[in-house]
Design a protein around this motif. Sequence first.
Motif, short mmCIF file in Angstrom:
data_model
loop_
_atom_site.label_atom_id
_atom_site.label_comp_id
_atom_site.label_asym_id
_atom_site.label_seq_id
_atom_site.Cartn_x
_atom_site.Cartn_y
_atom_site.Cartn_z
N VAL A 154 12.93 -21.98 -5.01
CA VAL A 154 12.39 -21.10 -6.18
C VAL A 154 11.50 -21.44 -6.72
O VAL A 154 10.34 -20.83 -7.19
CB VAL A 154 13.61 -20.47 -6.69
CG1 VAL A 154 13.25 -19.66 -8.00
CG2 VAL A 154 14.47 -19.66 -6.11
N ARG A 155 11.67 -22.70 -7.38
CA ARG A 155 10.72 -23.57 -8.43
C ARG A 155 9.37 -23.71 -7.57
O ARG A 155 8.31 -23.35 -8.02
CB ARG A 155 11.37 -24.82 -8.64
CG ARG A 155 10.57 -25.67 -9.45
CD ARG A 155 11.01 -27.15 -9.40
NE ARG A 155 10.70 -27.56 -8.28
CZ ARG A 155 11.20 -28.73 -7.96
NH1 ARG A 155 11.96 -29.60 -8.76
NH2 ARG A 155 10.86 -29.28 -6.62
N ASN A 156 9.38 -24.08 -6.40
CA ASN A 156 8.02 -24.53 -5.66
C ASN A 156 7.23 -23.24 -5.51
O ASN A 156 6.26 -23.21 -5.47
CB ASN A 156 8.44 -25.20 -4.32
CG ASN A 156 8.79 -26.63 -4.44
OD1 ASN A 156 8.81 -27.18 -5.66
ND2 ASN A 156 9.54 -27.08 -3.53
N ARG A 157 8.09 -22.08 -5.03
CA ARG A 157 7.25 -20.94 -4.56
C ARG A 157 6.57 -20.41 -6.07
O ARG A 157 5.71 -19.76 -6.28
CB ARG A 157 8.16 -19.60 -4.30
CG ARG A 157 7.63 -18.61 -3.87
CD ARG A 157 8.43 -17.56 -3.08
NE ARG A 157 9.92 -17.37 -3.48
CZ ARG A 157 10.32 -16.83 -4.85
NH1 ARG A 157 9.56 -16.12 -5.62
NH2 ARG A 157 11.64 -16.76 -4.91
N HIS A 158 7.58 -20.24 -7.31
CA HIS A 158 6.78 -19.91 -8.56
C HIS A 158 5.72 -20.86 -8.83
O HIS A 158 4.59 -20.35 -9.39
CB HIS A 158 8.13 -20.17 -9.50
CG HIS A 158 7.48 -19.22 -10.78
ND1 HIS A 158 6.68 -19.94 -11.76
CD2 HIS A 158 7.68 -18.31 -11.43
CE1 HIS A 158 6.60 -19.15 -12.72
NE2 HIS A 158 6.92 -18.15 -12.52
N ARG A 159 5.72 -22.16 -8.65
CA ARG A 159 4.63 -22.83 -9.07
C ARG A 159 3.40 -22.60 -8.16
O ARG A 159 2.28 -22.79 -8.53
CB ARG A 159 5.00 -24.50 -8.61
CG ARG A 159 3.69 -25.49 -9.39
CD ARG A 159 4.25 -26.85 -9.45
NE ARG A 159 5.38 -27.14 -10.29
CZ ARG A 159 5.06 -27.46 -11.65
NH1 ARG A 159 3.75 -27.21 -12.27
NH2 ARG A 159 6.09 -27.59 -12.41
N GLU A 160 3.52 -22.27 -6.88
CA GLU A 160 2.49 -22.19 -5.91
C GLU A 160 2.05 -20.69 -6.36
O GLU A 160 0.74 -20.52 -6.39
CB GLU A 160 2.98 -21.90 -4.55
CG GLU A 160 3.27 -23.22 -3.80
CD GLU A 160 3.92 -23.10 -2.60
OE1 GLU A 160 3.99 -22.13 -1.93
OE2 GLU A 160 4.23 -24.31 -1.93
N GLU A 161 2.79 -19.64 -6.51
CA GLU A 161 2.23 -18.08 -6.93
C GLU A 161 1.62 -18.12 -8.30
O GLU A 161 0.61 -17.63 -8.59
CB GLU A 161 3.37 -17.36 -6.99
CG GLU A 161 3.89 -17.13 -5.51
CD GLU A 161 5.11 -15.98 -5.54
OE1 GLU A 161 5.40 -15.35 -6.60
OE2 GLU A 161 5.73 -15.90 -4.14
N PHE A 162 2.26 -18.87 -9.37
CA PHE A 162 1.81 -18.81 -10.46
C PHE A 162 1.12 -20.04 -11.39
O PHE A 162 0.56 -20.05 -12.27
CB PHE A 162 2.75 -18.20 -11.56
CG PHE A 162 3.49 -16.92 -11.03
CD1 PHE A 162 2.82 -15.87 -11.44
CD2 PHE A 162 4.73 -17.06 -10.38
CE1 PHE A 162 3.32 -14.67 -11.23
CE2 PHE A 162 5.27 -15.70 -10.00
CZ PHE A 162 4.51 -14.59 -10.31
N GLY A 163 1.07 -21.22 -10.51
CA GLY A 163 0.44 -22.36 -10.84
C GLY A 163 1.10 -22.98 -12.19
O GLY A 163 0.64 -23.75 -13.10
#
Length: 112
Positions: free
Chosen positions: A60-69
């Motif tokens: 979840v954390r990694n996906r959020h960072r990828e999507e929203f920077g």
Amino acid sequence: MLKGLLDSKDESAMSAAIAERRFLAEVEHPNIVKIYNFVQHKDAGYIVMEYVGGESLREVRNRHREEFGAPLPLARAIAYILEILLPSASSTAADSSSATSSRTTSSRPKSS
């Protein structure tokens, strides 16, 4: 699910695995996987544990960072922490807000 040791000949790794097994075998919490057994096969040691499907908090954390920077918003991170620490309180909150929210409990990540 099996969790194997990377280097079963490493005595400190084996000791850590045994300590983890003993600790987790005693823990009963809805957000912590259940440990069923610890087995040795040849020179390898394995922890046999409950399988928990779904998205991990790391994912979840990694996906959020990828999507929203950016990292997870503070309120969302705190909500996950509270769910882990207080599972009955978070399920009550989710039940009471389900009528006003389109988010379902199945969208919550597993905590591992």
